[in-house]
Design a protein around this motif. Structure first.
Motif, PDB file in Angstrom:
ATOM      1  N   ALA A  21       0.816  -1.212   0.000  1.00 33.45           N
ATOM      2  CA  ALA A  21       0.000   0.000   0.000  1.00 33.45           C
ATOM      3  C   ALA A  21       0.851   1.264   0.000  1.00 33.45           C
ATOM      4  O   ALA A  21       1.854   1.359   0.725  1.00 33.45           O
ATOM      5  N   LYS A  22       0.441   2.211  -0.823  1.00 31.69           N
ATOM      6  CA  LYS A  22       1.072   3.535  -0.833  1.00 31.69           C
ATOM      7  C   LYS A  22       0.370   4.474   0.142  1.00 31.69           C
ATOM      8  O   LYS A  22       0.891   5.545   0.465  1.00 31.69           O
ATOM      9  N   VAL A  23      -0.823   4.069   0.581  1.00 35.92           N
ATOM     10  CA  VAL A  23      -1.591   4.879   1.522  1.00 35.92           C
ATOM     11  C   VAL A  23      -2.573   3.973   2.252  1.00 35.92           C
ATOM     12  O   VAL A  23      -3.025   2.971   1.692  1.00 35.92           O
ATOM     13  N   PHE A  24      -2.874   4.306   3.504  1.00 41.19           N
ATOM     14  CA  PHE A  24      -3.880   3.590   4.280  1.00 41.19           C
ATOM     15  C   PHE A  24      -5.128   4.449   4.383  1.00 41.19           C
ATOM     16  O   PHE A  24      -5.036   5.680   4.428  1.00 41.19           O
ATOM     17  N   MET A  25      -6.300   3.824   4.454  1.00 38.84           N
ATOM     18  CA  MET A  25      -7.530   4.606   4.563  1.00 38.84           C
ATOM     19  C   MET A  25      -7.705   5.231   5.936  1.00 38.84           C
ATOM     20  O   MET A  25      -8.350   6.264   6.074  1.00 38.84           O
ATOM     21  N   GLY A  26      -7.122   4.635   6.969  1.00 39.12           N
ATOM     22  CA  GLY A  26      -7.258   5.158   8.319  1.00 39.12           C
ATOM     23  C   GLY A  26      -8.691   5.047   8.821  1.00 39.12           C
ATOM     24  O   GLY A  26      -9.585   4.558   8.120  1.00 39.12           O
ATOM     25  N   ASP A  27      -8.911   5.502  10.031  1.00 38.16           N
ATOM     26  CA  ASP A  27     -10.271   5.505  10.581  1.00 38.16           C
ATOM     27  C   ASP A  27     -11.168   6.455   9.785  1.00 38.16           C
ATOM     28  O   ASP A  27     -12.384   6.264   9.730  1.00 38.16           O
ATOM     29  N   THR A  28     -10.563   7.469   9.169  1.00 41.80           N
ATOM     30  CA  THR A  28     -11.324   8.381   8.312  1.00 41.80           C
ATOM     31  C   THR A  28     -12.108   7.589   7.281  1.00 41.80           C
ATOM     32  O   THR A  28     -13.303   7.825   7.066  1.00 41.80           O
ATOM     33  N   GLY A  29     -11.435   6.644   6.639  1.00 43.81           N
ATOM     34  CA  GLY A  29     -12.071   5.854   5.593  1.00 43.81           C
ATOM     35  C   GLY A  29     -12.902   4.705   6.105  1.00 43.81           C
ATOM     36  O   GLY A  29     -14.017   4.478   5.630  1.00 43.81           O
ATOM     37  N   SER A  30     -12.382   3.963   7.090  1.00 42.30           N
ATOM     38  CA  SER A  30     -13.095   2.767   7.543  1.00 42.30           C
ATOM     39  C   SER A  30     -14.417   3.112   8.221  1.00 42.30           C
ATOM     40  O   SER A  30     -15.424   2.414   8.039  1.00 42.30           O
ATOM     41  N   LEU A  31     -14.449   4.196   9.001  1.00 43.78           N
ATOM     42  CA  LEU A  31     -15.705   4.584   9.642  1.00 43.78           C
ATOM     43  C   LEU A  31     -16.702   5.115   8.615  1.00 43.78           C
ATOM     44  O   LEU A  31     -17.911   4.868   8.726  1.00 43.78           O
ATOM     45  N   PHE A  32     -16.211   5.842   7.622  1.00 46.66           N
ATOM     46  CA  PHE A  32     -17.085   6.307   6.540  1.00 46.66           C
ATOM     47  C   PHE A  32     -17.722   5.114   5.826  1.00 46.66           C
ATOM     48  O   PHE A  32     -18.946   5.072   5.627  1.00 46.66           O
ATOM     49  N   LEU A  33     -16.908   4.130   5.453  1.00 47.63           N
ATOM     50  CA  LEU A  33     -17.432   2.962   4.742  1.00 47.63           C
ATOM     51  C   LEU A  33     -18.387   2.161   5.612  1.00 47.63           C
ATOM     52  O   LEU A  33     -19.444   1.713   5.154  1.00 47.63           O
ATOM     53  N   GLY A  34     -18.035   1.981   6.883  1.00 45.65           N
ATOM     54  CA  GLY A  34     -18.927   1.255   7.786  1.00 45.65           C
ATOM     55  C   GLY A  34     -20.241   1.965   7.962  1.00 45.65           C
ATOM     56  O   GLY A  34     -21.314   1.342   7.958  1.00 45.65           O
ATOM     57  N   GLY A  35     -20.189   3.291   8.098  1.00 45.79           N
ATOM     58  CA  GLY A  35     -21.419   4.062   8.234  1.00 45.79           C
ATOM     59  C   GLY A  35     -22.283   3.980   6.997  1.00 45.79           C
ATOM     60  O   GLY A  35     -23.507   3.843   7.081  1.00 45.79           O
ATOM     61  N   PHE A  36     -21.642   4.033   5.824  1.00 53.16           N
ATOM     62  CA  PHE A  36     -22.416   3.996   4.579  1.00 53.16           C
ATOM     63  C   PHE A  36     -23.067   2.629   4.362  1.00 53.16           C
ATOM     64  O   PHE A  36     -24.274   2.538   4.103  1.00 53.16           O
ATOM     65  N   VAL A  37     -22.286   1.580   4.454  1.00 54.33           N
ATOM     66  CA  VAL A  37     -22.802   0.225   4.210  1.00 54.33           C
ATOM     67  C   VAL A  37     -23.962  -0.090   5.150  1.00 54.33           C
ATOM     68  O   VAL A  37     -25.012  -0.595   4.725  1.00 54.33           O
ATOM     69  N   THR A  38     -23.798   0.212   6.425  1.00 59.03           N
ATOM     70  CA  THR A  38     -24.834  -0.139   7.393  1.00 59.03           C
ATOM     71  C   THR A  38     -26.062   0.745   7.251  1.00 59.03           C
ATOM     72  O   THR A  38     -27.202   0.273   7.392  1.00 59.03           O
ATOM     73  N   ALA A  39     -25.852   2.025   6.961  1.00 60.03           N
ATOM     74  CA  ALA A  39     -26.992   2.927   6.755  1.00 60.03           C
ATOM     75  C   ALA A  39     -27.843   2.452   5.577  1.00 60.03           C
ATOM     76  O   ALA A  39     -29.076   2.407   5.664  1.00 60.03           O
TER      77      ALA A  39
END
Length: 314
Positions: A218-236
């Motif tokens: 990986a050249k970059v990690f999504m961090g909590d910024t990305g993982s929480l966004f994705l979790g919020g979107f999928v579950t919503a």
């Protein structure tokens, strides 16, 4: 045609943002500190830029305004962005304040809880959903009444943090979530919820563009910024589609990752012994000699298989 354009546009936007943002994150020294509790060989990743979730969140924010035409889709978008903001705050503290664990557990839970309760109450009292919960593989549903509120809150919090736990090796959370978002898009289209279907494709395109930079190495990690966004979107989206229990199967990897941590902590506290070599479970497979690429491939294929079965069976 609109859906194809939305997907391709989001992919292109994420790809361009990745090229622009990764050098910026490096110059700002927004590098990830690797926790000592992780595998020793992950220490070589220390310094890799994090907060890469800004790449697909940025692409999402650029494209989604052109496809948001109903309040239901807006609800999902706002929920995801609010969770992304919580994740951003956590990452900011880690990389700028140099506190490796970011927000305290209490602060993080309180912020997530507030977003979750606000989302559930809003969609319930504006008629976006009712209190009935569909039972997968049947035509039955159970009316939870007021119990729907704590039920939905639990589901949302559990899966948001499940995605966060899954984000432990290069590309894993991205590929798993990509498969689930595409499944939700197809399901929403079949249910006549084209607003949600198109929005899912925007997220899918954004994730795919991000994965250009997040695959191993990986050249970059999504961090909590990305993982929480994705979790919020999928579950919503799952809650808005009445797929709360379906998500337990589609998101089987999230469930397994979460349970592995719960089982490990419980076993160690009660008996002093560990069930897995390391948790979450993707680290266990690493300790067993699996490469990151193999783990991502197997976990992604399991997700695709479950989603395919669900699509034709539910």
């Amino acid at each position: 045609m609109e859906k194809t354009i939305s997907f391709v546009g989001a992919f292109a936007a994420a790809a361009i943002l990745g090229v622009l943002l990764i050098p910026l994150l490096k110059r700002l020294k927004f590098g990830q500190s690797i926790r000592e509790a992780g595998p020793d060989w992950h220490m070589v990743k220390s310094g890799t830029p994090t907060m890469g979730g800004l790449i697909f969140i940025g692409a999402f924010l650029m494209v989604s305004p052109f496809v948001l035409r109903d309040i239901t889709a807006v609800c999902a978008a706002v929920c995801a962005v609010l969770f992304g903001i919580v994740g951003f705050a956590d990452d900011y503290i880690k990389v700028v304040k140099k506190r490796n664990l970011g927000l305290t557990a209490g602060q993080k839970f309180a912020a997530q809880f507030l977003v979750t309760v606000a989302f559930v109450l809003f969609i319930l009292y504006t008629g976006r959903v009712d209190t009935a919960v569909s039972i997968p593989f049947t035509n039955l549903s159970v009316d939870f009444g007021l119990a729907f509120i704590p039920f939905a809150v639990f589901v949302l919090l559990a899966f948001v943090n499940g995605v966060n736990l899954t984000d432990g090796i290069d590309g894993l959370a991205g590929f798993v979530t990509l498969a689930i978002v595409l499944f939700l898009s197809l399901s929403a289209h079949r249910l006549g919820r084209d607003g949600l279907s198109t929005l899912c494709l925007v997220v899918a395109g954004s994730i795919l563009g991000f994965l250009l930079f997040n695959v191993h190495p990986a050249k970059v990690f999504m961090g909590d910024t990305g993982s929480l966004f994705l979790g919020g979107f999928v579950t919503a989206v799952a809650i808005l589609l009445r797929y709360e229990l379906v998500l337990c199967f589609a998101g089987i990897i999230y469930v397994i990752e979460t349970l592995s941590v719960v089982m490990q902590v419980t076993s160690y506290k009660l008996t002093g012994k560990r069930i897995f070599k390391m948790s979450p479970i993707h680290h266990h497979f690493e300790m067993c000699g699996w490469s990151e690429v193999k783990i991502v491939s197997v976990f992604s294929m399991v997700t695709i298989l479950f989603c395919a079965v669900l699509f034709f069976a539910v």
